[in-house]
Enzyme design. Structure first.
Site, mmCIF file in Angstrom:
data_model
loop_
_atom_site.group_PDB
_atom_site.id
_atom_site.type_symbol
_atom_site.label_atom_id
_atom_site.label_comp_id
_atom_site.label_asym_id
_atom_site.label_seq_id
_atom_site.Cartn_x
_atom_site.Cartn_y
_atom_site.Cartn_z
ATOM 1 N N ASP A 119 19.735 -41.920 -67.142
ATOM 2 C CA ASP A 119 19.267 -40.759 -67.884
ATOM 3 C C ASP A 119 19.820 -39.459 -67.304
ATOM 4 O O ASP A 119 19.801 -39.267 -66.084
ATOM 5 C CB ASP A 119 17.728 -40.729 -67.793
ATOM 6 C CG ASP A 119 17.110 -39.607 -68.589
ATOM 7 O OD1 ASP A 119 17.156 -39.683 -69.823
ATOM 8 O OD2 ASP A 119 16.583 -38.656 -67.977
ATOM 9 N N GLU A 156 24.240 -41.500 -69.582
ATOM 10 C CA GLU A 156 23.956 -40.551 -70.677
ATOM 11 C C GLU A 156 24.790 -39.311 -70.400
ATOM 12 O O GLU A 156 24.347 -38.379 -69.744
ATOM 13 C CB GLU A 156 22.468 -40.198 -70.735
ATOM 14 C CG GLU A 156 22.152 -39.405 -71.996
ATOM 15 C CD GLU A 156 20.891 -38.557 -71.912
ATOM 16 O OE1 GLU A 156 20.414 -38.115 -72.960
ATOM 17 O OE2 GLU A 156 20.394 -38.301 -70.794
HETATM 18 C C1 NOJ Z 1 17.314 -37.675 -71.887
HETATM 19 C C2 NOJ Z 1 16.384 -38.626 -72.599
HETATM 20 O O1 NOJ Z 1 17.120 -39.377 -73.526
HETATM 21 C C3 NOJ Z 1 15.322 -37.765 -73.236
HETATM 22 O O2 NOJ Z 1 14.518 -38.495 -74.139
HETATM 23 C C4 NOJ Z 1 14.502 -37.149 -72.141
HETATM 24 O O3 NOJ Z 1 13.564 -36.270 -72.716
HETATM 25 C C5 NOJ Z 1 15.398 -36.355 -71.168
HETATM 26 N N1 NOJ Z 1 16.597 -37.054 -70.815
HETATM 27 C C6 NOJ Z 1 14.644 -36.075 -69.891
HETATM 28 O O4 NOJ Z 1 14.484 -37.263 -69.156
#
Ligand code: NOJ
Length: 599
Positions: A256, A318
């Protein structure tokens, strides 16, 4: 601030070994693709994989509380296998106060009781193994929950050994020269935050803690304090948490917000971009809070740690990044020693102007295939943070939405790339944005209303049947309401319709496994001057498959110069092309996909 979720106007949505024998994944476990006679290959499993993201709250409720859970996913493993999926990525299921629905973790080595237990996760992994579906977990390393014991300890005293696990600052005097009116909004005890950094989720990125008379930094909600990755103890604790799950047999992680681990040690102000975002904060670049070079050292160490395990464990990032050159760094450039699969968001998330732009697709696909030192592209059009692609790419005529969704599937599954998709996409589920502020569950949709309505719309319950609660739950009070179209858009109905979204999805994932050219053939773009049809050929030398997709609402006649021009249709979204036997003078109806073997 730049965005981690690109699709919402105005908001920071990022433009952004020891193995227990019972659960060890081994290279000996073949994927279905590897069992197929024609596609056997030595490549690691993730290279040809279809990865399916599951939002656990919304997939299947097994205990009638209106919230999805792990046993629900386990029950659906047969369905997942038959979709042609090789691995599932489960969004965070760890104990959490659920402020950000699991992205605020309070214990990395357990399961939130509303989703089940560690034993349930072990059962899920075992069921996955039986069904040839690997399990990837979401690993949130940038921040913890403020209810994690680490942070509770850290915030208790400046002398606590955990204090330096987070990013603290004493602040500056509120009347110091250069302090802005914006900083003064966050004044405590005569101190204001040390710079202009704003949280992606609204307000200053600095939160005051009276017990230590300091601010801590949070890139996301204030309940998500950032970990201090300059402290080696943090890395050790996080790697231990990853090993906990690797030892249980997970096939890897989706990392993430991984570019945001480090912040500028000099705390320089982020450059202003002008204007105000949906949360009422100034629009800033993320120059000093994202994609700092230090992160790559951590990723290289993480890759070595993961590689000590057998079975080709994988790291997916991500990675919302501005261009392919930046993406290349996440593979490790020439060394290829960082993430195996940083997400390429540049194809599927263009910002507010998503459109079926043939040249844009062609150029970006070519770039992704050639400019990352042999890195394997991971393309993605949908996730739990963005309006679903079926809505984003739709044109003015709602009747085209289904065909456009199928066209995007054709792109996703016929490229020489790993494919990442999101639950419900296989059905053509649409985004169902709340219409009243009082119904919103995602906090950014409450603070940002009405400019930012949050992410509930793309997280509605999975649609299994036309029956009560679409088969998602026995409880009429589902955590989010069902999308109104569930009586027609669902697994049960679509499995009986040969031309449904679901059957198209399955046809493509099966072709991708079984057809040698689609499995591992090289790609050559065709008809490169066309601005209406995206076409390419995948070829192993002996086997070739041509793919043509009409990206427009008008019929398009094409002639593709490939081999002898003799073709045999393998799959098409329009019955008029079922018996097409030539690549010449072929008319593709609006938004039609055509996939054919050629000699
Ligand atoms: C990216 C995640 O996909 C999202 O859902 C989240 O709110 C943020 N990172 C913070 O962790």
């Amino acid at each position: 601030m730049a965005s981690h979720f690109k699709m919402r106007p105005g908001l920071f949505r990022a433009a952004l070994p020891l193995i227990t024998a019972a659960f060890a994944l081994s290279t000996a476990l073949p994927t279905l693709a590897q069992t197929s006679k024609s596609t056997a290959s030595d490549a690691p499993w993730w290279k040809h994989a279809v990865v399916y993201e599951i939002y656990p709250r919304s997939y299947q409720d097994s205990n009638g509380d209106g919230v999805g859970d792990l046993n629900g996913i386990t029950q659906r493993m047969g369905y997942i296998e038959h979709l042609g999926v090789d691995a599932i990525w489960i969004a965070p299921m760890y104990p959490s106060p659920q402020v950000d629905f699991g992205y605020d973790i309070s214990d990395y080595e357990s399961v939130d009781p509303q989703y089940g237990t560690v034993a349930d996760m072990e059962k899920l992994i075992a069921a996955g193994k039986e069904h040839h579906v690997r399990v990837l977990l979401d690993m949130v390393l940038n921040h913890t929950s403020d209810k994690h014991q680490w942070f509770i300890d850290a915030a208790s005293s400046r002398n606590n050994p955990k204090h330096n696990w987070y990013v603290w600052n004493d602040g500056i005097n509120a009347n110091a020269p250069g302090v802005t009116a914006y900083q003064k909004r966050f004044e405590h005890e005569g101190k204001v935050p040390p710079n202009n950094w704003v949280s992606g989720f609204g307000g200053s990125a600095w939160e005051w803690v009276p017990s230590v008379h300091q601010f801590y930094y949070h890139m996301f909600y204030k309940q998500q304090p950032d970990l201090n990755w300059r402290n080696p103890e943090v890395e050790k604790a996080c790697f231990d948490a990853m090993r906990f799950w690797l030892d249980k047999g997970v096939a890897g992680f989706r990392l993430d917000a991984i570019p945001t681990l480090f912040e500028d040690p000099q705390l320089r102000n982020n450059p202003e971009k002008g204007g105000i975002n949906a949360q009422g904060d100034p629009n800033l670049s993320d120059e000093y809070v994202s994609n700092l070079p230090e992160v790559h050292d951590v990723i290289r160490r993480m890759r070595s740690m993961v590689e000590k395990y057998p079975g080709n464990r994988v790291l997916i990032g991500e990675t919302y990044l501005p261009n392919t050159a930046e993406l290349d760094k996440w593979y490790g450039g020439t060394a290829q020693n960082e993430l195996q699969l940083p997400m390429d968001m540049l194809l599927g998330f263009h910002g507010d102007h998503d459109k079926l732009d043939v040249s844009g697709f062609r150029d970006h696909i070519t770039e992704a295939l050639t400019q990352t030192h042999g890195g394997q592209p991971l393309f993605v059009f949908d996730n739990h943070d963005n309006v679903r692609a079926i809505n984003r790419y739709g044109d003015v005529d709602p009747a085209h939405a289904g065909l456009i969704n199928k066209a995007l599937d054709t792109v996703l599954f016929t490229l020489p790339a790993t494919a990442l998709t999101y639950y419900g996409e296989e059905l053509g589920m649409v985004t169902t944005t709340p219409t009243r502020k009082e119904d919103v569950k995602d906090p950014i949709g409450i603070t940002g209303w009405p400019k930012e309505k949050g992410r509930d719309g793309e997280r509605t319950p999975m649609q299994w049947t036309p029956g009560p609660q679409a088969g998602f739950s026995t409880n009429p009070h589902t955590w989010l309401p069902l999308a109104p179209d569930y009586k027609t858009v669902n697994v049960e109905v679509e499995s009986k319709e040969p031309n449904s979204q679901l059957e198209w999805f399955k046809k493509l994932t099966m072709l991708r496994r079984e057809n040698p050219a689609l499995h591992s053939g090289k790609l050559t773009m065709l008809d490169t001057a066309s601005t209406s049809v995206l076409s390419y050929v995948r070829s192993t030398g002996s086997d070739s498959v041509v793919v043509a997709i009409n990206f427009t609402a008008q019929p398009q006649t094409i002639s593709l110069d490939v081999k002898s021009g003799k073709a045999h249709t393998l799959a098409t979204t329009d019955p008029s092309l079922t018996s097409t036997s030539s690549t010449k003078n072929l008319t593709l109806p609006p938004y039609t996909s055509w996939v054919a073997s050629v000699q």
